[in-house]
Write a protein that holds these residues in place. Structure first.
Motif, PDB file in Angstrom:
ATOM      1  N   ALA A 111      54.804  27.743  33.490  1.00 26.17           N
ATOM      2  CA  ALA A 111      55.824  28.771  33.680  1.00 26.17           C
ATOM      3  C   ALA A 111      55.187  30.086  34.122  1.00 26.17           C
ATOM      4  O   ALA A 111      55.719  30.789  35.002  1.00 26.17           O
ATOM      5  CB  ALA A 111      56.618  28.964  32.385  1.00 26.17           C
ATOM      6  N   ALA A 112      54.048  30.441  33.524  1.00 28.97           N
ATOM      7  CA  ALA A 112      53.342  31.657  33.938  1.00 28.97           C
ATOM      8  C   ALA A 112      52.926  31.570  35.404  1.00 28.97           C
ATOM      9  O   ALA A 112      53.009  32.559  36.151  1.00 28.97           O
ATOM     10  CB  ALA A 112      52.124  31.872  33.041  1.00 28.97           C
ATOM     11  N   MET A 113      52.503  30.387  35.816  1.00 23.15           N
ATOM     12  CA  MET A 113      52.101  30.169  37.201  1.00 23.15           C
ATOM     13  C   MET A 113      53.289  30.372  38.152  1.00 23.15           C
ATOM     14  O   MET A 113      53.160  30.979  39.215  1.00 23.15           O
ATOM     15  CB  MET A 113      51.540  28.761  37.343  1.00 23.15           C
ATOM     16  CG  MET A 113      51.202  28.328  38.760  1.00 23.15           C
ATOM     17  SD  MET A 113      50.779  26.569  38.845  1.00 23.15           S
ATOM     18  CE  MET A 113      52.376  25.810  38.531  1.00 23.15           C
ATOM     19  N   GLY A 127      55.075  34.529  38.000  1.00 16.31           N
ATOM     20  CA  GLY A 127      54.327  35.765  38.170  1.00 16.31           C
ATOM     21  C   GLY A 127      53.472  36.198  37.008  1.00 16.31           C
ATOM     22  O   GLY A 127      53.162  37.397  36.881  1.00 16.31           O
ATOM     23  N   GLY A 128      53.044  35.270  36.172  1.00 17.20           N
ATOM     24  CA  GLY A 128      52.215  35.638  35.032  1.00 17.20           C
ATOM     25  C   GLY A 128      50.726  35.489  35.271  1.00 17.20           C
ATOM     26  O   GLY A 128      49.940  35.564  34.321  1.00 17.20           O
ATOM     27  N   VAL A 129      50.330  35.266  36.525  1.00  9.56           N
ATOM     28  CA  VAL A 129      48.914  35.079  36.853  1.00  9.56           C
ATOM     29  C   VAL A 129      48.374  36.331  37.521  1.00  9.56           C
ATOM     30  O   VAL A 129      48.956  36.826  38.493  1.00  9.56           O
ATOM     31  CB  VAL A 129      48.714  33.858  37.776  1.00  9.56           C
ATOM     32  CG1 VAL A 129      47.239  33.698  38.145  1.00  9.56           C
ATOM     33  CG2 VAL A 129      49.224  32.601  37.095  1.00  9.56           C
ATOM     34  N   HIS A 130      47.264  36.844  36.998  1.00 14.48           N
ATOM     35  CA  HIS A 130      46.660  38.074  37.502  1.00 14.48           C
ATOM     36  C   HIS A 130      46.036  37.839  38.873  1.00 14.48           C
ATOM     37  O   HIS A 130      45.360  36.834  39.095  1.00 14.48           O
ATOM     38  CB  HIS A 130      45.589  38.553  36.520  1.00 14.48           C
ATOM     39  CG  HIS A 130      45.354  40.026  36.548  1.00 14.48           C
ATOM     40  ND1 HIS A 130      44.957  40.694  37.675  1.00 14.48           N
ATOM     41  CD2 HIS A 130      45.479  40.972  35.575  1.00 14.48           C
ATOM     42  CE1 HIS A 130      44.818  41.986  37.399  1.00 14.48           C
ATOM     43  NE2 HIS A 130      45.140  42.174  36.127  1.00 14.48           N
ATOM     44  N   GLY A 131      46.232  38.781  39.766  1.00 14.47           N
ATOM     45  CA  GLY A 131      45.664  38.649  41.104  1.00 14.47           C
ATOM     46  C   GLY A 131      44.394  39.435  41.327  1.00 14.47           C
ATOM     47  O   GLY A 131      43.801  39.377  42.402  1.00 14.47           O
ATOM     48  N   VAL A 146      42.672  33.183  29.356  1.00 21.86           N
ATOM     49  CA  VAL A 146      43.245  34.470  28.936  1.00 21.86           C
ATOM     50  C   VAL A 146      42.936  35.549  29.970  1.00 21.86           C
ATOM     51  O   VAL A 146      43.717  36.492  30.165  1.00 21.86           O
ATOM     52  CB  VAL A 146      42.684  34.866  27.554  1.00 21.86           C
ATOM     53  CG1 VAL A 146      42.990  36.311  27.212  1.00 21.86           C
ATOM     54  CG2 VAL A 146      43.252  33.943  26.476  1.00 21.86           C
ATOM     55  N   ALA A 147      41.806  35.405  30.679  1.00 21.42           N
ATOM     56  CA  ALA A 147      41.396  36.406  31.659  1.00 21.42           C
ATOM     57  C   ALA A 147      42.341  36.512  32.849  1.00 21.42           C
ATOM     58  O   ALA A 147      42.375  37.557  33.515  1.00 21.42           O
ATOM     59  CB  ALA A 147      39.982  36.099  32.157  1.00 21.42           C
ATOM     60  N   VAL A 148      43.114  35.473  33.139  1.00 18.11           N
ATOM     61  CA  VAL A 148      43.898  35.480  34.379  1.00 18.11           C
ATOM     62  C   VAL A 148      45.402  35.415  34.154  1.00 18.11           C
ATOM     63  O   VAL A 148      46.156  35.312  35.115  1.00 18.11           O
ATOM     64  CB  VAL A 148      43.464  34.328  35.323  1.00 18.11           C
ATOM     65  CG1 VAL A 148      42.026  34.512  35.762  1.00 18.11           C
ATOM     66  CG2 VAL A 148      43.673  32.972  34.680  1.00 18.11           C
ATOM     67  N   GLY A 169      50.628  40.122  30.746  1.00 19.62           N
ATOM     68  CA  GLY A 169      51.878  40.476  30.099  1.00 19.62           C
ATOM     69  C   GLY A 169      52.202  39.621  28.893  1.00 19.62           C
ATOM     70  O   GLY A 169      51.318  39.179  28.148  1.00 19.62           O
ATOM     71  N   PRO A 170      53.505  39.347  28.677  1.00 20.95           N
ATOM     72  CA  PRO A 170      53.908  38.557  27.499  1.00 20.95           C
ATOM     73  C   PRO A 170      53.397  37.127  27.540  1.00 20.95           C
ATOM     74  O   PRO A 170      53.253  36.484  26.493  1.00 20.95           O
ATOM     75  CB  PRO A 170      55.446  38.593  27.565  1.00 20.95           C
ATOM     76  CG  PRO A 170      55.777  38.919  28.982  1.00 20.95           C
ATOM     77  CD  PRO A 170      54.673  39.803  29.458  1.00 20.95           C
TER      78      PRO A 170
END
Length: 225
Positions: free
Chosen positions: A105-107, A110-114, A165-167, A170-171
């Motif tokens: 769901a994060a993927m 928009g829960g993945v850091h760029g 956890v690094a990538v 948010g929630p």
């Protein structure tokens, strides 16, 4: 049953199997899955490679592979092999599946850091996990078929998953953390009771790698204003 009766129990009373029975599970699952372990090795190599390719799509694919690893190790090992002899393990198995769904769901949402990661540090820690931790079960059992591979063995998978956890941001990150902590505490207590001292390294490493994941997380850009 009175409170005094409950206080008379120890951790040993809730573990109805010995260390050899537990270690044998790794041998059984590796024998039953052969040669599909090759896919787990490919995933273990592919995740750090994808994380450092240009573009958010590659990073999302790496997180997707990690999601699959959570689900497969949870349902395959914990529910299918460990659950029949230890009922809390089955609960954790379904929690691993839910963790995989959370990452997926994060993927997708928009829960993945760029931002850029520290390539050398992340890869060094990933290699320690993926190449080092699998040998701990072998050290305890003395059987090479007992390798605790990433994507199959829950301990190795959770330890590698701590670095993700690094990538995630948010929630999503805060929803992702509780299982890492709870699994580490549960497995550490179980290994302590079973007196499998080598295996205690894995839950301790998982908690340390959670901290490393925060440390490696890309810092938000700051405006000069």
């Amino acid at each position: 049953m009175s409170g005094a009766d409950w206080l008379s129990y120890s951790l040993q009373d809730f573990v109805m199997f010995g260390p050899q029975v537990f270690l044998r599970l790794f041998v059984r699952i590796n024998q039953d899955l052969w040669p599909w372990q090759v896919l787990a090795v490919v995933a273990a190599i592919g995740i750090p490679v994808l994380l450092f390719r240009q573009g958010r799509n590659a990073r999302c694919l790496a997180v997707g592979l990690m999601a699959v690893a959570w689900a497969v190790s949870g349902y395959g090992f914990l529910v299918g092999y460990f659950g029949p002899i230890n009922w809390p393990a089955a609960w954790f198995g379904w929690a691993f599946v839910a963790q995989g769904v959370l990452l997926a769901a994060a993927m997708l949402f928009g829960g993945v850091h760029g931002g850029a990661l520290s390539f050398g540090r992340f890869v060094a820690l990933w290699l320690i996990v993926a190449c080092g931790l699998p040998w701990l079960v072998l050290a305890e059992s003395g059987q090479w078929q007992a390798l605790a591979l990433f994507g199959i063995a829950p301990g190795t998978t959770a330890a590698a998953g701590a670095l993700i956890v690094a990538v995630i941001t948010g929630p999503w990150r805060w929803l992702y953390l509780p299982l890492l902590v709870l699994w580490s505490l549960f497995s550490a207590a179980m290994f302590w009771v079973l007196q499998t001292s080598w295996l205690l390294v894995t839950p301790v490493a998982t908690l340390l790698l959670v901290g490393a994941g925060f440390w490696l997380s890309p810092r938000p850009a700051r405006s000069l204003d």
